[in-house]
Design an enzyme around this catalytic site. Structure first.
Site, PDB file in Angstrom:
ATOM      1  N   CYS A 345       9.100   1.594   4.035  1.00 63.71           N
ATOM      2  CA  CYS A 345      10.327   1.923   3.305  1.00 63.71           C
ATOM      3  C   CYS A 345      10.544   3.434   3.297  1.00 63.71           C
ATOM      4  O   CYS A 345      10.822   4.017   4.342  1.00 63.71           O
ATOM      5  CB  CYS A 345      10.277   1.332   1.894  1.00 63.71           C
ATOM      6  SG  CYS A 345      11.910   1.229   1.114  1.00 63.71           S
ATOM      7  N   HIS A 460       8.363  -4.533   2.455  1.00 64.01           N
ATOM      8  CA  HIS A 460       7.285  -4.454   1.472  1.00 64.01           C
ATOM      9  C   HIS A 460       6.454  -5.743   1.514  1.00 64.01           C
ATOM     10  O   HIS A 460       6.950  -6.796   1.914  1.00 64.01           O
ATOM     11  CB  HIS A 460       7.855  -4.267   0.070  1.00 64.01           C
ATOM     12  CG  HIS A 460       8.533  -2.952  -0.126  1.00 64.01           C
ATOM     13  ND1 HIS A 460       7.850  -1.758  -0.178  1.00 64.01           N
ATOM     14  CD2 HIS A 460       9.848  -2.646  -0.274  1.00 64.01           C
ATOM     15  CE1 HIS A 460       8.701  -0.768  -0.367  1.00 64.01           C
ATOM     16  NE2 HIS A 460       9.920  -1.270  -0.428  1.00 64.01           N
TER      17      HIS A 460
END
Length: 526
Positions: A345, A460
């Site tokens: 991310c 994630h």
């Protein structure tokens, strides 16, 4: 329709263990046959969890819902505050960004609205379950905040909840913390405190008994239990405050060289000030031969076998931190020498060539040079992407031609593109869980270098996927001349075992009969 009973955990301060104890009570009550759900009205954390319908809540409430064995919903955490800059947070309401507010604007303008929203969410949960385990925030004795409180004693009143006051003995001053907190409560607030829990105890409890007897005599409130510290629990932490303890436990390479020789792989996680979703590293720490370290300065660099750049709530500002501390220079030198680097991310965004923020969505820095390790650039936009995803992964980081199933979630502001004409592979093919149900079209995510040593993704929980995680770690092992790792228990199974271990531990050290009496009795005055 009858409303669910409630029990509430409040603390003498932050980080006393409320989140973990709430998860324990959730699993205990589930084991005892109750339909149970967690609730925290307002959470401040950059560790997020994405619900099955693609909404964002605090990680702790997602973990507690897992402990209950139920799908998480935004009613379990209707307000999430994600710090972005000093004194400013993104306010997430029922899983979607509302706006960025500073502390004064949030308190004066939004809290009156939030009070109604919180009560409505709690009422919906109470109509669907038998017991609601409520977690407070910080301390109920913050005098300057009490008049607009929506997280502690006012919430306990709305829920008619009996309160357990939790104190952390490991940090010292436990009796002063408990008595001081109770002294600062109003009489009707104090009447809601039915029991005291002393958490994170180390030592012989018989030596503590005189203090417990004095405490009960002094306050008139029973000590429901003394819960010993439980090491290596294997459950995720709520926020980055817990990382200080992890750093102390891991130490520097020189400090621990003789302590854990069986930890043959050394993985460094860069801890920047606005670190987010650092729980992505938890499955790596659960591997028996992996030593995970959180690094905040160049002097802590050591000789890692891999470096992980986790998520960030302000990518440009955290990248500036890497430059100011000398960590960028260490990282670039390490990568140039063939080191293994992973970005997830915000960390993936940092690995690219440029960060563009023309509308100051995340930072006042309109353009920031990236680390330049991947041929990508990211433009921040006001749209926030939150969804659970499934798909597959292949590529050099994961063994070349092998294809691994992947499940996880994405939660980010910004679009990342690969520079025109670049031949970097993209390691993941993804679709959202909702699209998968209708056979939606796959899309690509992430990038890797030609040798596969540097790669990044928006996904994630990527390392919760057992096959992919072990393939990547086995590549690191092979470079050190080590054999492949053992096929350990699947991470999801380890996590379920951790919930049961936690529940058994807490059940042994709390007076459960008294606690169930409190639940049946409700809040009220003793």
């Amino acid at each position: 329709m009858p409303q669910a009973a409630t029990i509430m955990l409040q603390g003498t301060s932050s980080d006393v263990g409320k989140s973990v104890l709430a998860a324990a009570l959730c699993r205990i009550l589930k084991q005892d046959g109750y339909r149970v759900a967690p609730f925290k009205s307002q959470n401040m954390s950059n560790n997020a969890y994405v619900t099955p319908d693609g909404k964002e809540i605090g990680r702790a409430q997602g973990m507690q819902a897992d402990s209950c064995g139920i799908p998480a919903t935004t009613d379990m955490n209707p307000i999430l505050l994600k710090p972005t800059r000093e004194m400013t947070s993104q306010v997430v309401v029922h899983g979607k960004p509302y706006r960025d507010l500073d502390a004064r604007a949030y308190r004066e303008q939004y809290l009156p609205i939030a009070a109604v929203l919180v009560q409505e969410a709690l009422a919906r949960l109470r109509s669907a379950y038998d017991v609601i385990v409520i977690e407070g925030a910080g301390s109920p004795a913050e005098i300057n905040l009490k008049d607009r409180d929506i997280v502690n004693m006012r919430l306990a009143s709305w829920a008619d909840a009996p309160v357990l006051l939790v104190a952390d003995i490991d940090r010292g001053g436990v009796f002063a913390a408990i008595v001081g907190t109770l002294e600062l409560l109003e009489p009707e607030e104090r009447a809601r405190v039915k029991g005291i829990v002393i958490n994170k105890f180390r030592g012989d409890v018989s030596l503590l008994r005189p203090g417990l007897d004095w405490l009960e005599a002094r306050t008139g409130i029973p000590v429901v239990g003394v819960v010993p510290f439980l090491p290596d629990l294997g459950l995720e932490d709520e926020d980055s405050a817990s990382l200080d303890a992890k750093r102390r436990a891991s130490g520097t390479p020189s400090e621990t060289s003789g302590k854990a020789t069986h930890r043959r792989l050394d993985i460094a996680v860069l801890r920047y000030p606005r670190i987010a979703n650092f729980t992505d590293a938890d499955p790596l720490a659960a591997e028996p031969d992996v030593r995970l370290r959180y690094v905040t300065s160049a002097s802590e660099w050591g000789e890692p076998d891999a470096v992980l750049l986790p998520g960030s709530k302000n990518t440009a500002e955290d990248l500036a931190f890497l430059r100011e501390t000398g960590l960028e220079a260490r990282l670039l030198s390490y990568a140039e020498r063939g080191g293994s680097v992973v970005g997830i991310c915000g960390g993936y965004q940092m690995l690219g060539r440029r960060l563009l923020d023309p509308d100051a969505v995340e930072s006042p820095r309109r353009e920031t040079a990236g680390l330049g390790l991947l041929p990508t650039e990211t433009t921040f936009t006001a749209d926030k992407y939150t969804e659970r995803v499934i798909g597959s992964a292949s590529g050099r980081p994961f063994g070349g031609e092998d294809v691994w199933p992947v499940a996880g979630y994405v939660i980010h502001m910004g679009r990342t593109t690969i520079a025109t004409g670049e031949a970097a592979a993209r390691p993941l093919q993804l679709r959202s869980e909702r699209e998968a149900a209708t056979e939606g079209q796959m899309r690509l995510d992430g990038a890797e270098t030609a040798n596969g040593r540097v790669w990044g993704t928006y996904v994630h929980d990527i390392f919760r996927n057992d096959g992919l995680r072990r393939a990547w770690l086995d590549g690191l092992r092979a470079r050190k001349g080590l054999p492949p790792g053992d096929a350990a228990t699947a991470y999801t199974e380890q996590r379920e075992q951790a919930f049961d271990r936690l529940a058994d531990h807490v059940r042994r050290h709390l007076d459960m009969a008294l606690l169930e009496h409190f639940i049946r009795q409700g809040g009220g005055t003793r």
